[in-house]
Design a protein around this motif. Structure first.
Motif, PDB file in Angstrom:
ATOM      1  N   PRO A  34       0.800  -1.235   0.000  1.00 27.08           N
ATOM      2  CA  PRO A  34       0.000   0.000   0.000  1.00 27.08           C
ATOM      3  C   PRO A  34       0.830   1.282   0.000  1.00 27.08           C
ATOM      4  CG  PRO A  34       0.072  -0.946   2.190  1.00 27.08           C
ATOM      5  CD  PRO A  34       0.893  -1.844   1.333  1.00 27.08           C
ATOM      6  N   GLY A  35       1.894   1.345  -0.785  1.00 23.61           N
ATOM      7  CA  GLY A  35       2.669   2.583  -0.863  1.00 23.61           C
ATOM      8  C   GLY A  35       4.155   2.307  -0.900  1.00 23.61           C
ATOM      9  N   ARG A  36       4.949   3.372  -0.644  1.00 25.45           N
ATOM     10  CA  ARG A  36       6.411   3.215  -0.580  1.00 25.45           C
ATOM     11  C   ARG A  36       6.887   3.679   0.791  1.00 25.45           C
ATOM     12  NH1 ARG A  36      10.184   4.632  -5.117  1.00 25.45           N
ATOM     13  NH2 ARG A  36      11.148   2.706  -4.421  1.00 25.45           N
ATOM     14  N   PHE A  37       7.893   2.975   1.288  1.00 26.06           N
ATOM     15  CA  PHE A  37       8.238   3.150   2.700  1.00 26.06           C
ATOM     16  C   PHE A  37       9.751   3.202   2.928  1.00 26.06           C
ATOM     17  CE2 PHE A  37       4.291   0.870   2.139  1.00 26.06           C
ATOM     18  CZ  PHE A  37       3.416   1.618   2.917  1.00 26.06           C
ATOM     19  N   ASP A  38      10.130   3.882   4.012  1.00 20.18           N
ATOM     20  CA  ASP A  38      11.526   3.862   4.462  1.00 20.18           C
ATOM     21  C   ASP A  38      11.820   2.591   5.246  1.00 20.18           C
ATOM     22  OD1 ASP A  38      12.365   6.666   3.749  1.00 20.18           O
ATOM     23  OD2 ASP A  38      10.679   7.137   5.083  1.00 20.18           O
ATOM     24  N   LEU A  39      10.771   2.089   5.895  1.00 18.76           N
ATOM     25  CA  LEU A  39      10.956   0.932   6.776  1.00 18.76           C
ATOM     26  C   LEU A  39       9.731   0.027   6.682  1.00 18.76           C
ATOM     27  CD1 LEU A  39      12.395  -0.450   9.288  1.00 18.76           C
ATOM     28  CD2 LEU A  39      10.984   1.042  10.711  1.00 18.76           C
ATOM     29  N   ILE A  40       9.980  -1.272   6.538  1.00 19.09           N
ATOM     30  CA  ILE A  40       8.870  -2.233   6.599  1.00 19.09           C
ATOM     31  C   ILE A  40       9.165  -3.231   7.716  1.00 19.09           C
ATOM     32  CG2 ILE A  40       7.601  -4.055   5.396  1.00 19.09           C
ATOM     33  CD1 ILE A  40       8.241  -2.674   2.742  1.00 19.09           C
ATOM     34  N   LEU A  41       8.228  -3.346   8.648  1.00 15.24           N
ATOM     35  CA  LEU A  41       8.321  -4.387   9.671  1.00 15.24           C
ATOM     36  C   LEU A  41       7.344  -5.476   9.268  1.00 15.24           C
ATOM     37  CD1 LEU A  41       8.003  -2.254  12.969  1.00 15.24           C
ATOM     38  CD2 LEU A  41      10.102  -2.947  11.820  1.00 15.24           C
ATOM     39  N   CYS A  42       7.847  -6.670   9.034  1.00 14.89           N
ATOM     40  CA  CYS A  42       6.937  -7.790   8.774  1.00 14.89           C
ATOM     41  C   CYS A  42       7.452  -8.951   9.608  1.00 14.89           C
ATOM     42  CB  CYS A  42       6.886  -8.147   7.294  1.00 14.89           C
ATOM     43  SG  CYS A  42       5.633  -9.429   6.985  1.00 14.89           S
ATOM     44  N   ARG A  43       7.012  -8.976  10.842  1.00 12.19           N
ATOM     45  CA  ARG A  43       7.599  -9.912  11.802  1.00 12.19           C
ATOM     46  C   ARG A  43       6.570 -10.947  12.235  1.00 12.19           C
ATOM     47  NH1 ARG A  43      10.288  -7.553  16.514  1.00 12.19           N
ATOM     48  NH2 ARG A  43       8.231  -6.712  16.980  1.00 12.19           N
ATOM     49  N   ASN A  44       7.021 -12.183  12.216  1.00  6.74           N
ATOM     50  CA  ASN A  44       6.182 -13.292  12.673  1.00  6.74           C
ATOM     51  C   ASN A  44       4.914 -13.445  11.833  1.00  6.74           C
ATOM     52  OD1 ASN A  44       7.984 -13.761  15.000  1.00  6.74           O
ATOM     53  ND2 ASN A  44       7.257 -11.741  15.586  1.00  6.74           N
ATOM     54  N   VAL A  45       5.055 -13.200  10.570  1.00 10.18           N
ATOM     55  CA  VAL A  45       3.951 -13.348   9.623  1.00 10.18           C
ATOM     56  C   VAL A  45       4.364 -14.313   8.505  1.00 10.18           C
ATOM     57  CG1 VAL A  45       2.389 -12.145   8.052  1.00 10.18           C
ATOM     58  CG2 VAL A  45       3.218 -10.964  10.087  1.00 10.18           C
ATOM     59  N   LEU A  46       5.586 -14.108   7.976  1.00 14.35           N
ATOM     60  CA  LEU A  46       6.062 -14.934   6.854  1.00 14.35           C
ATOM     61  C   LEU A  46       6.020 -16.423   7.163  1.00 14.35           C
ATOM     62  CD1 LEU A  46       9.290 -13.347   5.301  1.00 14.35           C
ATOM     63  CD2 LEU A  46       6.932 -13.118   4.583  1.00 14.35           C
ATOM     64  N   ILE A  47       6.231 -16.757   8.421  1.00 14.26           N
ATOM     65  CA  ILE A  47       6.313 -18.172   8.795  1.00 14.26           C
ATOM     66  C   ILE A  47       5.049 -18.947   8.437  1.00 14.26           C
ATOM     67  CG2 ILE A  47       8.069 -18.338  10.608  1.00 14.26           C
ATOM     68  CD1 ILE A  47       5.864 -17.618  12.614  1.00 14.26           C
ATOM     69  N   TYR A  48       3.943 -18.230   8.262  1.00  5.73           N
ATOM     70  CA  TYR A  48       2.700 -18.942   7.964  1.00  5.73           C
ATOM     71  C   TYR A  48       2.504 -19.161   6.473  1.00  5.73           C
ATOM     72  CZ  TYR A  48       2.019 -17.584  12.732  1.00  5.73           C
ATOM     73  OH  TYR A  48       2.208 -17.407  14.066  1.00  5.73           O
ATOM     74  N   PHE A  49       3.381 -18.593   5.651  1.00 11.78           N
ATOM     75  CA  PHE A  49       3.200 -18.679   4.206  1.00 11.78           C
ATOM     76  C   PHE A  49       4.106 -19.744   3.607  1.00 11.78           C
ATOM     77  CE2 PHE A  49       2.317 -13.859   4.500  1.00 11.78           C
ATOM     78  CZ  PHE A  49       1.033 -14.110   4.944  1.00 11.78           C
ATOM     79  N   THR A  50       3.720 -20.205   2.419  1.00  7.18           N
ATOM     80  CA  THR A  50       4.577 -21.156   1.716  1.00  7.18           C
ATOM     81  C   THR A  50       5.828 -20.415   1.245  1.00  7.18           C
ATOM     82  OG1 THR A  50       3.559 -20.630  -0.390  1.00  7.18           O
ATOM     83  CG2 THR A  50       2.600 -22.458   0.849  1.00  7.18           C
TER      84      THR A  50
END
Ligand SMILES: C[S@@+](CC[C@H](N)C(=O)[O-])C[C@H]1O[C@@H](n2cnc3c(N)ncnc32)[C@H](O)[C@@H]1O
Length: 274
Positions: A208-224
């Motif tokens: 949803p946009g462009r960012f200086d920082l992305i936190l994506c923690r403890n989410v990827l583990i649920y994906f293939t």
């Protein structure tokens, strides 16, 4: 019987997934099958049924809520993995904000992707207050916090937390960012106004946009794996030049996208966009 059967190619299981997708728009194929199987087994046991067919029949609004809770395991707390926030402060934010201030560009945009009930983006907002002090007024700071789970987003938006959200939190000087009433600990307006919440599906939608920082923690583990790779590519395209991605402590950057990022802190899973 259920335990012995593999879920792949099981028509009853496939039909359950189709129903969930049709009725709620959630693509369960995004989850690893072992994870999905374990979570569904919990719900089948809780409802006292022994087959996916029987579970499909009883899956109504109320059960959907329970199932989504079980699937997304949306537990979180303030300053989860404090060492990551220390590294974020010292190795990422301090130099990044210093450079921006020097260049007279006092704007900072962050995305908390998979924010659950909001403790993560509010922790970042508190950290920025602690770092910038009164100078924060000179900055344009926007933290977008997104999640798939509407109920968690409503909690996040309310910004009222029980002691459970502070379990294991070891971060100094947090009291001044909350007002405590008999309803709980309410995040103060000057922190709250930095964060916007919005529903967003990391698998089905563009960043949803462009960012200086992305936190994506403890989410990827649920994906293939394939979805992790796609998502990390999407994160890369959503980062500003030299933007930074932070993954969870148990999540590693897939090898397929390693060339897109350089490590900032390998221990804390912090990477800079190349
Ligand atoms: C364990 S919580 C992580 C919360 C926080 N980032 C942290 O580390 O404490 C995982 C979150 O991912 C969200 N999630 C799962 N699948 C998602 C998807 N496809 N799109 C967006 N969010 C998703 C869940 O709803 C849940 O709130």
């Amino acid at each position: 019987m259920l335990q012995q059967r593999t879920i792949d190619n099981d028509p009853a299981f496939e039909s359950l997934l189709r129903k969930i997708r049709r009725e709620r728009g959630l693509d369960c194929n995004q989850y690893k099958s072992a994870f999905l199987q374990r979570r569904l087994a919990v719900r089948l046991r809780a409802r006292g049924v022994k087959s996916y067919r029987a579970y499909t029949r009883l899956l109504d609004d109320e059960e959907y809520d329970q199932l989504f809770d079980a699937l997304t395991i949306n537990l979180t707390h303030f300053f989860r993995d404090a060492t990551t926030f220390v590294a974020l402060r010292d190795r990422v934010l301090r130099p990044m904000l210093g450079l921006k201030a020097q260049q007279g560009r006092r704007q900072f945009r962050a995305w908390s992707a998979g924010c659950a009930s909001g403790e993560e983006p509010y922790s970042l907002a508190i950290l920025l207050h602690q770092m910038l002090g009164a100078q924060i007024e000179e900055w344009q700071i926007r933290i977008l916090a997104t999640d798939l789970d509407q109920r968690r987003l409503e909690q996040a938006q309310a910004g009222v937390y029980s002691p459970f959200s502070f379990r294991g939190t070891q971060w100094p000087d947090m009291d001044r960012f909350f007002v405590t009433t008999r309803h709980g600990h309410t995040i103060v307006p000057q922190v709250k106004r930095l964060v916007r919440f919005r529903r967003h599906d990391l698998i089905g939608e563009e960043p949803p946009g462009r960012f200086d920082l992305i936190l994506c923690r403890n989410v990827l583990i649920y994906f293939t794996r394939l979805q992790q790779v796609r998502l990390c590519r999407a994160f890369h395209s959503a980062l500003m030049p030299d933007g930074v991605l932070v993954l969870g402590k148990t999540e590693i950057l897939p090898g397929e996208v390693a060339g897109l990022f350089e490590p900032v802190d390998l221990r804390e899973h912090i990477y800079r966009s190349q």
